[in-house]
Write an enzyme that holds these catalytic residues in place. Structure first.
Site, mmCIF file in Angstrom:
data_model
loop_
_atom_site.group_PDB
_atom_site.id
_atom_site.type_symbol
_atom_site.label_atom_id
_atom_site.label_comp_id
_atom_site.label_asym_id
_atom_site.label_seq_id
_atom_site.Cartn_x
_atom_site.Cartn_y
_atom_site.Cartn_z
ATOM 1 N N ASN A 114 8.608 2.151 -15.027
ATOM 2 C CA ASN A 114 7.259 1.682 -14.678
ATOM 3 C C ASN A 114 6.940 0.278 -15.213
ATOM 4 O O ASN A 114 5.789 -0.058 -15.469
ATOM 5 C CB ASN A 114 6.216 2.713 -15.112
ATOM 6 C CG ASN A 114 6.272 3.014 -16.589
ATOM 7 O OD1 ASN A 114 7.078 2.426 -17.307
ATOM 8 N ND2 ASN A 114 5.434 3.908 -17.051
ATOM 9 N N GLU A 128 4.645 -0.772 -33.800
ATOM 10 C CA GLU A 128 5.596 -1.252 -32.795
ATOM 11 C C GLU A 128 5.931 -2.731 -33.008
ATOM 12 O O GLU A 128 7.089 -3.136 -32.895
ATOM 13 C CB GLU A 128 5.007 -1.013 -31.395
ATOM 14 C CG GLU A 128 4.888 0.483 -31.089
ATOM 15 C CD GLU A 128 4.130 0.792 -29.799
ATOM 16 O OE1 GLU A 128 3.668 -0.145 -29.114
ATOM 17 O OE2 GLU A 128 4.003 2.003 -29.489
HETATM 18 O O1 CDP Z 1 3.796 4.032 -21.338
HETATM 19 P P1 CDP Z 1 2.539 4.872 -21.428
HETATM 20 O O2 CDP Z 1 1.859 4.765 -22.773
HETATM 21 O O3 CDP Z 1 1.607 4.633 -20.275
HETATM 22 O O4 CDP Z 1 2.996 6.407 -21.231
HETATM 23 P P2 CDP Z 1 3.535 7.477 -22.301
HETATM 24 O O5 CDP Z 1 2.890 8.788 -21.982
HETATM 25 O O6 CDP Z 1 3.411 6.959 -23.692
HETATM 26 O O7 CDP Z 1 5.073 7.614 -21.928
HETATM 27 C C1 CDP Z 1 6.011 6.637 -22.346
HETATM 28 C C2 CDP Z 1 6.944 6.341 -21.189
HETATM 29 O O8 CDP Z 1 7.710 7.505 -20.883
HETATM 30 C C3 CDP Z 1 6.246 5.985 -19.876
HETATM 31 O O9 CDP Z 1 5.838 4.642 -19.793
HETATM 32 C C4 CDP Z 1 7.340 6.313 -18.862
HETATM 33 O O10 CDP Z 1 8.315 5.264 -18.818
HETATM 34 C C5 CDP Z 1 8.001 7.534 -19.490
HETATM 35 N N1 CDP Z 1 7.487 8.800 -18.931
HETATM 36 C C6 CDP Z 1 8.286 9.510 -18.027
HETATM 37 O O11 CDP Z 1 9.388 9.069 -17.693
HETATM 38 N N2 CDP Z 1 7.817 10.707 -17.500
HETATM 39 C C7 CDP Z 1 6.616 11.187 -17.848
HETATM 40 N N3 CDP Z 1 6.199 12.341 -17.331
HETATM 41 C C8 CDP Z 1 5.813 10.484 -18.769
HETATM 42 C C9 CDP Z 1 6.274 9.288 -19.284
#
Ligand code: CDP
Ligand code: MG
Length: 141
Positions: A114, A128
């Site tokens: 993403n 981080e």
């Molecule tokens: O990056 P963000 O904080 O928006 O999302 P997160 O819930 O912290 O998840 C970290 C990263 O894990 C996401 O940006 C996606 O690349 C991945 N992810 C995934 O592959 N499948 C999911 N169901 C949720 C997150």
């Protein structure tokens, strides 16, 4: 509002697509300044430490494999309300839910690939940033 620093990653899929420039333009148009930057491949162990909060999630190994698959641009972004501002311009984690014009709506390939990472809170930003940058590498903007 207060001046803040946040941590940002332009992920391997976006680097591969050659859209570092357009993504930086979105940050800059929204008042975020690059205060530190490093183009690098994240070592697997460091990536596992970075995403430690997700260790028990089913997508963890796939996420680490993707994030270590190619070069990324690691950055510290600085600006008023930078943590929330960055999350706003990134768009939702799932690109199908990301608002039009956001970075993920424009450049994500899937939920996993993403395009960008952004810290979700002041404590995450602090942790981080210091995982990847020494104080001496960050410009005081
Ligand atoms: O990056 P963000 O904080 O928006 O999302 P997160 O819930 O912290 O998840 C970290 C990263 O894990 C996401 O940006 C996606 O690349 C991945 N992810 C995934 O592959 N499948 C999911 N169901 C949720 C997150
Ligand atoms: Mg997150």
């Amino acid at each position: 509002m207060a001046k803040e620093q946040t941590f940002s990653i332009i992920k391997p899929n976006a680097v591969k697509k050659n859209v570092i420039g357009p993504i930086l333009t979105i940050f800059e148009k929204n008042g975020l300044k690059v205060a530190a930057a490093k183009l690098t491949k994240i070592p697997k162990e460091k990536c596992e430490e970075f995403y430690a909060e997700h260790k028990a999630r089913p997508f963890f190994s796939e996420l680490v494999a993707f994030m270590t698959s190619g070069p990324v641009l690691l950055m510290v972004l600085s600006g008023e309300n930078a943590i929330a501002k960055n999350r706003e311009v990134m768009g939702a984690t799932d690109p199908k839910k990301a608002a039009p014009g956001t970075i993920r709506a424009l450049y994500a390939d899937s939920m996993g690939e993403n395009a960008v990472h952004g810290s979700d809170s002041p404590s995450s930003a602090e942790r981080e940033i210091h995982l990847f940058f020494d104080k001496s590498e960050i410009v005081n903007l």
